[in-house]
Design a protein around this motif. Structure first.
Motif, mmCIF file in Angstrom:
data_model
loop_
_atom_site.group_PDB
_atom_site.id
_atom_site.type_symbol
_atom_site.label_atom_id
_atom_site.label_comp_id
_atom_site.label_asym_id
_atom_site.label_seq_id
_atom_site.Cartn_x
_atom_site.Cartn_y
_atom_site.Cartn_z
ATOM 1 N N ARG A 23 0.843 -1.207 0.000
ATOM 2 C CA ARG A 23 0.000 0.000 0.000
ATOM 3 C C ARG A 23 0.875 1.253 0.000
ATOM 4 N N ASP A 27 0.604 3.931 -3.018
ATOM 5 C CA ASP A 27 0.011 5.236 -2.732
ATOM 6 C C ASP A 27 0.559 5.760 -1.401
ATOM 7 N N ARG A 29 0.678 8.776 -0.222
ATOM 8 C CA ARG A 29 -0.162 9.792 0.422
ATOM 9 C C ARG A 29 -1.316 9.161 1.196
ATOM 10 N N GLY A 30 -1.781 8.047 0.735
ATOM 11 C CA GLY A 30 -2.883 7.369 1.410
ATOM 12 C C GLY A 30 -2.501 6.792 2.764
ATOM 13 N N MET A 31 -1.216 6.673 3.019
ATOM 14 C CA MET A 31 -0.756 6.123 4.296
ATOM 15 C C MET A 31 -0.549 7.207 5.353
#
Length: 91
Positions: A23, A27, A29-31
């Motif tokens: 993950r 992405d 930024r999603g973390m």
């Protein structure tokens, strides 16, 4: 004492690590949001808000010490129960 986890626990932890890494690679930024939320929860758990507040009252006893109640000495009250040596009344 040697505490070892069962084999399936290592497999689960490995899959979780692979999922988090995949993950993060796909992405990054999603973390950020889950990491920030986890960090805030961890800090609140480690340092609860009650530690942040300072009390402005003077140090000293908070409550008055309760007075000890005096107990009366133990007394035996003679009852009307018949003795065990007597025969029952219905015989």
């Amino acid at each position: 004492m040697n505490r070892r986890l069962p084999a399936y626990a290592y497999v689960i932890f490995g899959l979780v690590a692979v999922g988090i890494l995949a993950r993060f690679v796909s992405d990054p930024r999603g973390m950020i949001v889950p990491i920030v939320v986890f960090g805030v929860v961890f800090l609140l758990y480690k340092f609860p808000p009650s530690r942040w507040q300072r009390r402005k009252t003077a140090p000293g006893p908070r409550f008055a010490k309760p007075k000890e109640k005096r107990r009366a000495p133990f007394r035996v009250i003679q009852g009307n129960k018949p003795d065990d040596d007597d025969l029952p009344k219905y015989h």
